[in-house]
Design an enzyme around this catalytic site. Structure first.
Site, PDB file in Angstrom:
ATOM      1  N   LYS A  14       0.018  10.985  29.400  1.00  0.00           N
ATOM      2  CA  LYS A  14      -1.200  11.690  29.833  1.00  0.00           C
ATOM      3  C   LYS A  14      -2.183  11.872  28.677  1.00  0.00           C
ATOM      4  CE  LYS A  14       1.061  15.370  31.340  1.00  0.00           C
ATOM      5  NZ  LYS A  14       2.494  15.049  31.165  1.00  0.00           N
ATOM      6  N   ARG A  89       0.606  22.814  36.462  1.00  0.00           N
ATOM      7  CA  ARG A  89       2.035  22.485  36.394  1.00  0.00           C
ATOM      8  C   ARG A  89       2.843  23.279  37.402  1.00  0.00           C
ATOM      9  NH1 ARG A  89       1.811  20.753  30.445  1.00  0.00           N
ATOM     10  NH2 ARG A  89       3.810  19.786  30.003  1.00  0.00           N
ATOM     11  N   ARG A 128       8.138  10.111  19.300  1.00  0.00           N
ATOM     12  CA  ARG A 128       6.940  10.860  18.909  1.00  0.00           C
ATOM     13  C   ARG A 128       7.319  12.012  17.982  1.00  0.00           C
ATOM     14  NH1 ARG A 128       3.335  13.384  23.643  1.00  0.00           N
ATOM     15  NH2 ARG A 128       4.831  15.080  23.553  1.00  0.00           N
ATOM     16  N   ARG A 134       6.384  18.206  16.225  1.00  0.00           N
ATOM     17  CA  ARG A 134       6.538  19.172  17.314  1.00  0.00           C
ATOM     18  C   ARG A 134       7.998  19.528  17.514  1.00  0.00           C
ATOM     19  NH1 ARG A 134       2.976  17.482  22.520  1.00  0.00           N
ATOM     20  NH2 ARG A 134       4.574  18.805  23.493  1.00  0.00           N
ATOM     21  N   ARG A 146      12.403  20.117  29.118  1.00  0.00           N
ATOM     22  CA  ARG A 146      10.998  19.949  29.545  1.00  0.00           C
ATOM     23  C   ARG A 146      10.927  19.041  30.780  1.00  0.00           C
ATOM     24  NH1 ARG A 146       8.482  17.668  24.366  1.00  0.00           N
ATOM     25  NH2 ARG A 146       6.534  17.597  25.551  1.00  0.00           N
TER      26      ARG A 146
END
Ligand code: AMP
Length: 190
Positions: A14, A89, A128, A134, A146
């Site tokens: 996204k 969400r 990532r 992160r 998640r």
């Protein structure tokens, strides 16, 4: 205004595609995850609250998220349209977004969903995490949580937008530029 909701599980692409759309269509990109991370970096009270949930891979409570999103939209109403990346969400968030759009004489033009297999999502996120720094990308258990949160609370929104005839699914696997071509086809048809 063209207002687009980008949809899909974490790691679906996204954020990456939102930047391409922003540049090609001159739309205003709102990533709720980015706004939270900005607040965490600046140690605001919103950031302190959000961090508690984000570090575990859980969703931040609706009231907080909706209030934040409303503020960003209201401050940028002079744009050509919005790309919502990571919002809504939950069903409450989707209802709140519709209300916000209606009260500003506009609407959501489309929800565009990236369809990607779970094993590809997990490997994209872990990869990532090697560079993003992160917390929620670097631990496989948090990454899986998640994705579970997505299936528990977010996936249902497909039906919400299908009922309004605003749902478009595209294949989110393959090269970034190929995916953008698929995305453009949908956006140009709106
Ligand atoms: P993202 O950058 O979209 O992957 O979001 C990172 C994290 O921010 C999520 O795992 C949630 O903890 C939080 N977050 C982002 N957007 C939302 C939202 N719309 N509702 C609740 N929590 C959110």
């Amino acid at each position: 205004m063209k207002n687009i909701v980008l949809f899909g599980p974490p790691g679906a692409g996204k954020g990456t595609q939102a930047e391409f759309i922003r540049d090609s269509y001159n739309l205003f990109h709102i990533s709720t995850g980015d706004v939270f991370r900005y607040n965490i970096k600046n140690n605001t009270s919103l950031g302190v609250l959000a961090k508690e949930y984000m570090d575990k891979g859980e969703l931040v409570p609706d009231e907080v998220t909706i209030e934040m999103l409303n503020k960003v939209v209201i401050n940028n109403l002079d744009c050509n349209g919005f790309i919502f990346d990571g919002f809504p969400r939950t069903t409450s968030q989707a209802i709140a977004l519709d209300k916000l759009m209606t009260s500003n004489n506009t609407m959501i033009s489309a929800m565009i969903a990236f369809e990607v297999e779970d094993n590809i999502l997990i490997s994209r996120l872990i990869k990532r995490g090697e560079t993003s720094g992160r917390v929620d990308d670097s631990d496989e258990l948090i990454v899986k949580n998640r994705i579970n949160e997505y299936y528990r609370k977010t996936a249902i929104l497909k039906e919400y937008y299908q009922e309004k005839d605003r749902y478009y699914g595209i294949n989110g696997e393959g090269q970034i530029n190929e995916i953008f071509i698929r995305l453009k086809k949908v956006i140009d048809s709106l």
